[in-house]
Design a protein around this motif. Structure first.
Motif, mmCIF file in Angstrom:
data_model
loop_
_atom_site.group_PDB
_atom_site.id
_atom_site.type_symbol
_atom_site.label_atom_id
_atom_site.label_comp_id
_atom_site.label_asym_id
_atom_site.label_seq_id
_atom_site.Cartn_x
_atom_site.Cartn_y
_atom_site.Cartn_z
ATOM 1 N N THR A 8 36.604 38.956 33.391
ATOM 2 C CA THR A 8 35.146 38.881 33.394
ATOM 3 C C THR A 8 34.636 38.369 32.057
ATOM 4 O O THR A 8 33.737 37.522 32.004
ATOM 5 C CB THR A 8 34.530 40.258 33.701
ATOM 6 O OG1 THR A 8 35.093 40.760 34.914
ATOM 7 C CG2 THR A 8 33.026 40.162 33.856
ATOM 8 N N THR A 29 44.528 47.007 43.525
ATOM 9 C CA THR A 29 43.193 46.447 43.745
ATOM 10 C C THR A 29 42.426 47.292 44.744
ATOM 11 O O THR A 29 41.231 47.519 44.582
ATOM 12 C CB THR A 29 43.307 44.998 44.253
ATOM 13 O OG1 THR A 29 44.096 44.258 43.311
ATOM 14 C CG2 THR A 29 41.964 44.348 44.389
ATOM 15 N N TRP A 79 31.644 41.174 37.761
ATOM 16 C CA TRP A 79 32.930 41.812 38.091
ATOM 17 C C TRP A 79 33.579 41.087 39.256
ATOM 18 O O TRP A 79 32.947 40.883 40.295
ATOM 19 C CB TRP A 79 32.689 43.277 38.413
ATOM 20 C CG TRP A 79 33.939 44.101 38.444
ATOM 21 C CD1 TRP A 79 34.576 44.563 39.535
ATOM 22 C CD2 TRP A 79 34.676 44.590 37.304
ATOM 23 N NE1 TRP A 79 35.680 45.306 39.183
ATOM 24 C CE2 TRP A 79 35.765 45.342 37.831
ATOM 25 C CE3 TRP A 79 34.520 44.453 35.941
ATOM 26 C CZ2 TRP A 79 36.695 45.954 36.988
ATOM 27 C CZ3 TRP A 79 35.457 45.085 35.120
ATOM 28 C CH2 TRP A 79 36.521 45.821 35.641
ATOM 29 N N ALA A 117 35.860 41.829 41.488
ATOM 30 C CA ALA A 117 36.282 42.502 42.725
ATOM 31 C C ALA A 117 35.093 43.053 43.487
ATOM 32 O O ALA A 117 34.080 43.368 42.913
ATOM 33 C CB ALA A 117 37.234 43.643 42.399
ATOM 34 N N TYR A 169 40.839 42.958 34.961
ATOM 35 C CA TYR A 169 39.551 42.520 35.520
ATOM 36 C C TYR A 169 38.514 42.381 34.404
ATOM 37 O O TYR A 169 37.700 41.462 34.419
ATOM 38 C CB TYR A 169 39.055 43.519 36.562
ATOM 39 C CG TYR A 169 39.662 43.328 37.936
ATOM 40 C CD1 TYR A 169 41.026 43.106 38.092
ATOM 41 C CD2 TYR A 169 38.881 43.385 39.077
ATOM 42 C CE1 TYR A 169 41.590 42.939 39.340
ATOM 43 C CE2 TYR A 169 39.434 43.223 40.339
ATOM 44 C CZ TYR A 169 40.793 43.000 40.461
ATOM 45 O OH TYR A 169 41.341 42.827 41.690
ATOM 46 N N THR A 173 44.953 47.520 35.807
ATOM 47 C CA THR A 173 44.269 46.559 36.671
ATOM 48 C C THR A 173 42.816 46.390 36.243
ATOM 49 O O THR A 173 42.292 45.279 36.187
ATOM 50 C CB THR A 173 44.339 47.021 38.144
ATOM 51 O OG1 THR A 173 45.699 47.273 38.486
ATOM 52 C CG2 THR A 173 43.769 45.977 39.073
#
Length: 201
Positions: free
Chosen positions: A133, A99, A199, A201, A129, A125
């Motif tokens: 999303t 991450t 998103w 992150a 994500y 990863t």
């Protein structure tokens, strides 16, 4: 005297433990029992200006409702956020490293002005994500490739293929038609912008 002391003791215990521990039904799950109301009807012949709702209720796909997280306590009588899954030390540090290595997505275009979403970091990863999303956007996922980072989605009765391709540490997310040609630039830009804005992150 003993009655007064006992009452004081009970009240102090309840205030220390709090209502959430006792898990009384506080009405936070009442939204699940709501029903759809018919649109407002005006009398015939009434001079009424057409009105559009300021905040129309979104249409949610039945598949999204079926796979929605269960946000209630163990007794099922109050709203409760799920606790995070705690992993063992090595897995946690690996996940944190993956991450940490991710960059925030960037909206870019290729040489033919096709919109792309550029993300630096670990492809696996980034793909997790991306799927998270898409799930939050409530787009219908029609199919998913087992061999590569590719998912087929249905948006406004149109089939699109989202594909993540890696070049070194950089990854590009592109939108294609079902026949593997690049999707319409406006439609692709709209979908990639939604992913960019949501998103996690």
């Amino acid at each position: 005297m003993q009655l007064r002391f006992g009452l004081t003791l009970v009240l102090s215990v309840m205030s220390l433990t709090g209502c959430s521990t006792l898990a009384f039904n506080n009405g936070t799950l009442d939204y699940k029992d709501t029903t759809a109301l018919e649109p407002l009807k005006y009398p015939e012949g009434a001079m009424v200006r057409p009105a559009a709702p300021l905040y129309p209720a979104p249409t949610v796909d039945a598949l999204a409702i079926e796979h929605a997280p269960n946000l209630e306590n163990k007794r099922g009588n109050r709203f409760a956020m799920p606790r995070p899954d705690l992993q063992s030390g090595d897995e946690t540090s690996d996940a944190a490293q993956n991450t940490a290595d991710l960059s925030h997505p960037q909206l870019v275009t290729d040489g033919n002005l096709n919109p792309l979403l550029k993300i630096d970091g670990n492809s696996a990863t980034i793909w997790q994500y991306t799927l998270a999303t898409l799930s939050s956007l409530n787009h219908s996922i029609v199919g998913q490739s087992k061999n590569r980072y590719e998912v087929t989605v249905k948006i406004d009765q149109q089939i699109y293929v989202l594909r993540l391709t890696a070049a070194g540490s950089s990854n590009n997310l592109a939108v294609f038609n079902a026949d593997n040609s690049f999707a319409d630039k406006e439609k692709a830009a709209e979908l990639l912008t939604q992913i960019y804005q949501n998103w996690p992150a």
